[in-house]
Scaffold this active site. Sequence first.
Site, short mmCIF file in Angstrom:
data_model
loop_
_atom_site.label_atom_id
_atom_site.label_comp_id
_atom_site.label_asym_id
_atom_site.label_seq_id
_atom_site.Cartn_x
_atom_site.Cartn_y
_atom_site.Cartn_z
N SER A 119 0.95 -1.10 -0.04
CA SER A 119 0.06 -0.03 -0.05
C SER A 119 0.87 1.30 0.08
O SER A 119 1.65 1.44 -1.00
CB SER A 119 -0.83 0.11 1.23
OG SER A 119 -1.83 1.00 1.07
N ASP B 129 -9.97 -4.56 -4.66
CA ASP B 129 -9.47 -3.46 -3.56
C ASP B 129 -10.42 -2.38 -3.56
O ASP B 129 -10.58 -1.57 -4.44
CB ASP B 129 -7.92 -3.31 -3.96
CG ASP B 129 -7.26 -2.55 -3.03
OD1 ASP B 129 -7.89 -1.83 -2.17
OD2 ASP B 129 -6.05 -2.22 -3.26
N HIS C 131 -7.51 -5.53 -0.43
CA HIS C 131 -6.64 -4.55 -0.49
C HIS C 131 -5.43 -5.02 0.45
O HIS C 131 -4.16 -4.95 -0.02
CB HIS C 131 -6.89 -3.08 0.36
CG HIS C 131 -6.01 -2.22 0.57
ND1 HIS C 131 -5.25 -1.54 -0.61
CD2 HIS C 131 -5.28 -1.63 1.77
CE1 HIS C 131 -4.46 -0.77 -0.38
NE2 HIS C 131 -4.19 -0.79 1.27
#
Length: 282
Positions: free
Chosen positions: A129, A226, A256
């Site tokens: 991320s 996601d 995610h």
Amino acid sequence: MLRNYCKLLQIHVRKCAVPPYAAAGVRPKTTIQYASRPEMPKLAYRKVTGKSPGVVFLPGFASNMGGLKAEALEEFCKSLGHSYLRFDYSGCGSSEGEMKNFNIGAWKKDVLYVLDELVEGPQILVGSSMGGWLMLLAALSRPERIAALVGISTAADYFVTAFNALPIETKKEVEDQGSWKFPTKHNEEGFYTLSVDFLKEAGNHCVLHSPIPMSCPVRLIHGLKDSDVPWHVSMQVAERVLSNDIDVILRKHGLHRMSEKDDIKLMVYTIDDLIDKLTTLG
């Protein structure tokens, strides 16, 4: 679009390269160490010594080095005899400071400190991320230290992009209030509080507005489901990075965090393939 940007990753996994405990995320037994830095917070990290290329894991926003992906990678690197380091950003996890006092620039400095002081030789950066954004920034600042990049749900520029997409009235309200309640499913409150100063500082580190000059291998893994960072962000990264060796891998049911057993297996297989390739070339 998929035909243009997604290549099929041909994985040649060495026999017994991925032990069952790596895929299961078994908690390793390395001890936490603390790096003391002049006029900077102590940085907490866990390290395994071994061969090059090493692997460094960069967590996501408000995350830490104790997640399933980080722990599975440690066991995997142990099994191959390669060095590995995972750490907590300033203000996060076991590192010193309060998270609200730090920003993208500070966390970029943390990554560069790790590369400069805590590891040796070429490294494969694995960024989850926001960690995927930071790995790109680190690769631009220390290209000679980067063997390859692996982004998991890469969130390059994402705070800035999401804020800029808000209606003008909402942005004005945020600026008047001095902070933005960024929606999330990953804490009890249902949002992260981001100051306007944080958002403005983050704008200084955007990478998607121009070509990204790097030549190392890049692998970008993203889930089509996601709901935090859209998979097309990884596509944008692939478009911008100038490397000729770049693969985008999309998981149809991936979320995610990409922390399901099969997600972690894919991550480990991808890194194993890169280590095999880099070792052969070396």
